[in-house]
Design a protein around this motif. Structure first.
Motif, PDB file in Angstrom:
ATOM      1  N   GLN A 204     104.645 -27.857 -51.421  1.00 51.90           N
ATOM      2  CA  GLN A 204     103.677 -26.772 -51.474  1.00 51.90           C
ATOM      3  C   GLN A 204     104.415 -25.483 -51.868  1.00 51.90           C
ATOM      4  N   SER A 206     104.435 -22.028 -55.015  1.00 51.53           N
ATOM      5  CA  SER A 206     104.024 -21.381 -56.262  1.00 51.53           C
ATOM      6  C   SER A 206     105.213 -20.554 -56.738  1.00 51.53           C
ATOM      7  N   ASN A 226     102.008 -23.630 -59.909  1.00 51.65           N
ATOM      8  CA  ASN A 226     101.870 -23.923 -58.481  1.00 51.65           C
ATOM      9  C   ASN A 226     101.848 -25.432 -58.265  1.00 51.65           C
ATOM     10  N   TYR A 227     102.430 -25.857 -57.157  1.00 51.98           N
ATOM     11  CA  TYR A 227     102.587 -27.274 -56.849  1.00 51.98           C
ATOM     12  C   TYR A 227     101.796 -27.615 -55.588  1.00 51.98           C
ATOM     13  N   ALA A 229      98.653 -27.848 -55.335  1.00 54.56           N
ATOM     14  CA  ALA A 229      97.444 -27.027 -55.272  1.00 54.56           C
ATOM     15  C   ALA A 229      96.257 -27.789 -55.844  1.00 54.56           C
ATOM     16  N   GLU A 230      95.112 -27.553 -55.254  1.00 55.06           N
ATOM     17  CA  GLU A 230      93.882 -28.166 -55.765  1.00 55.06           C
ATOM     18  C   GLU A 230      93.518 -27.566 -57.123  1.00 55.06           C
ATOM     19  N   ASN A 231      93.668 -26.260 -57.216  1.00 52.76           N
ATOM     20  CA  ASN A 231      93.421 -25.566 -58.476  1.00 52.76           C
ATOM     21  C   ASN A 231      94.760 -25.382 -59.174  1.00 52.76           C
ATOM     22  N   LYS A 232      95.143 -26.390 -59.963  1.00 49.56           N
ATOM     23  CA  LYS A 232      96.466 -26.431 -60.564  1.00 49.56           C
ATOM     24  C   LYS A 232      96.586 -25.410 -61.689  1.00 49.56           C
ATOM     25  N   LYS A 258      95.346 -15.397 -51.734  1.00 46.12           N
ATOM     26  CA  LYS A 258      95.679 -16.338 -52.804  1.00 46.12           C
ATOM     27  C   LYS A 258      96.098 -15.630 -54.101  1.00 46.12           C
ATOM     28  N   SER A 274      93.886 -17.000 -57.844  1.00 49.16           N
ATOM     29  CA  SER A 274      93.915 -18.155 -56.936  1.00 49.16           C
ATOM     30  C   SER A 274      95.199 -18.959 -57.110  1.00 49.16           C
ATOM     31  N   GLN A 277      97.858 -21.018 -53.249  1.00 46.82           N
ATOM     32  CA  GLN A 277      97.006 -21.872 -52.417  1.00 46.82           C
ATOM     33  C   GLN A 277      97.819 -22.516 -51.295  1.00 46.82           C
ATOM     34  N   ASN A 278      97.114 -23.095 -50.329  1.00 50.27           N
ATOM     35  CA  ASN A 278      97.746 -23.785 -49.200  1.00 50.27           C
ATOM     36  C   ASN A 278      98.648 -22.862 -48.384  1.00 50.27           C
TER      37      ASN A 278
END
Length: 431
Positions: A204, A206, A226-227, A229-232, A258, A274, A277-278
């Protein structure tokens, strides 16, 4: 005899006429010649005047342009509501139809300092005591100022503790001797992670990074990714980083939940709403890949500072608005206190950088005094805020509306000093 006299007289008269005509013709010829000369002189004068005027026009136009250029430099920033803040004003080129186009963005951290590092307590040649590393580094002097030089393939992290949701990270990146040779594959990386682990490939995370290979097209970009992440997001942002090498460049990374914004020498180069994330961003790591000690390649950081910032004002406005007690007035007056200017300047820069933002400025008071007087006072205070913003920043007058609510909408108890202070507020509502 008479006949001879007549003939002689006729001949004499003819001679006299010829002489007279010759003199007349001569005089006329001279007059014509003089007239011609005067005509030529006038033509020469006119042509000379035209050429002189053109020459003078060029001279004076150059002077006028020079004066305009001399009048264009950024004015020194002044405090108070009458000063126009030009230091952060974005450019205003004209479009094809003559319309005004505003671009650019700046950010000046103004929150409380929660971490600061100038390596004052660390000895030259040592790795700093308040940092962790995988491959090391050392304190060097750059113009008599201490900086942390990274060793090749070194991951470093300051012991900042867990960072808040909203903060600004500032540091100077100092590079030297990056002259292409043996720099293929090298890069400098800033990672935002959610765990206090010194690990280069956390699941997790960015990050943004850029090549140090000066002179190649690779260093014309900043890569963001980012790694986990849902929104890559994985992208290259065009920016000539190689123009920043072999000198000092100031980085400001602003984290708002975010959202990540990154400024280089106060010019915004990254803005991703965004990206973090996470819950990444609670810790920050620096990584240097490649470089050669034998060629004395240098990548170092100095003057690191982290300030806790409020939620991004632009985001708050877009979400509907906000209210604040940071705008203060003299008691019973609409006169702004100087302590209000810092917040108002930050708000002004936000509204100036995005011409689409429109707000209604709403004044509120506590319940002390007459209710009608409080309503009037709240209206005047809202107007005072608008005047300040318009006087210092390039904001469209139509983007700011005002109204007063007096004591009619309290957010706290009016029976205590603390409650009254909360009710004396200014609200900004999205239009």
């Amino acid at each position: 005899m008479k006949t001879i006299y007549i003939i002689f007289l006729s001949v004499a008269m003819a001679c006299i006429c010829r002489a007279t005509n010759a003199q007349l013709i001569d005089k006329l010829g001279k007059r014509a010649e003089n007239a011609a000369e005067r005509t030529v002189e006038r033509r020469v004068e006119k042509e000379t005047e035209k050429k002189t005027d053109k020459t003078l026009d060029k001279v004076f136009n150059k002077k006028d342009k020079k004066k305009k250029k001399e009048a264009d430099p950024v004015q020194e920033q002044k405090s108070g509501p009458q000063a126009k803040d030009q230091t952060s004003s974005p450019g205003k080129p004209k479009g094809n139809a003559g319309q005004e186009i505003v671009s650019g963005s700046t950010f000046f951290p103004g929150g409380n300092i929660i971490f600061e590092e100038n390596f004052a307590q660390d000895a030259q040649g040592d790795f700093p005591a308040n940092w962790e590393t995988t491959s090391g580094g050392e304190i060097i002097l750059v113009d008599q100022q201490k900086a942390l030089k990274f060793y090749p393939n070194s991951l470093c992290m300051a012991n900042t503790g867990e960072l808040p949701e909203n903060y600004a990270l500032e540091f100077d990146l100092i590079t030297a001797n990056l002259n292409y040779k043996e720099l293929s594959g090298s890069e400098f990386r800033v990672q935002f992670v959610n765990e206090n682990k010194l690990k280069i490939d956390q699941k997790q995370r960015s990050e943004f990074h850029f090549s140090l290979w000066q002179g190649s097209t690779v260093s014309d970009k900043i890569h963001v990714e980012n790694y986990g992440a849902e929104n890559k997001i994985s992208n290259n942002i065009n920016y000539k980083m190689n123009s920043k090498f072999n000198k000092t460049v100031h980085f400001t990374a602003v984290v708002n939940g975010k959202r990540l914004r990154v400024y280089l020498d106060n010019e915004k180069v990254i803005d991703l709403p965004s990206f973090l994330q996470n819950n990444v961003g609670r810790y920050v790591q620096f990584y240097l890949k490649g470089t050669s000690p034998a060629l004395d390649h240098i990548a170092a950081i100095a003057n690191l500072k982290i300030t806790e910032e409020g939620e991004d004002l632009r985001s708050m406005i877009l979400k509907g608005g906000f209210s604040t007690t940071k705008i203060l007035f003299d008691s019973g007056s609409d006169q702004l206190k100087s302590s209000s200017f810092t917040f108002l300047d930050k708000l002004g820069k936000t509204l100036e950088s995005d011409g689409t933002l429109k707000v209604t400025i709403v004044g509120h008071t506590d319940s002390d005094g007459d209710s009608k007087a409080n309503l009037t006072l709240s209206e005047k205070r809202a107007i005072a805020v608008k005047k300040y913003l318009l006087s210092k920043f390039s904001i469209n007058d139509g983007n700011l509306q005002t109204e007063g609510r007096g004591e009619g909408e309290p957010v706290s108890d009016n029976t205590t000093a603390e409650g009254k202070a909360k009710n004396r507020r200014v609200e900004f509502r999205k239009i």
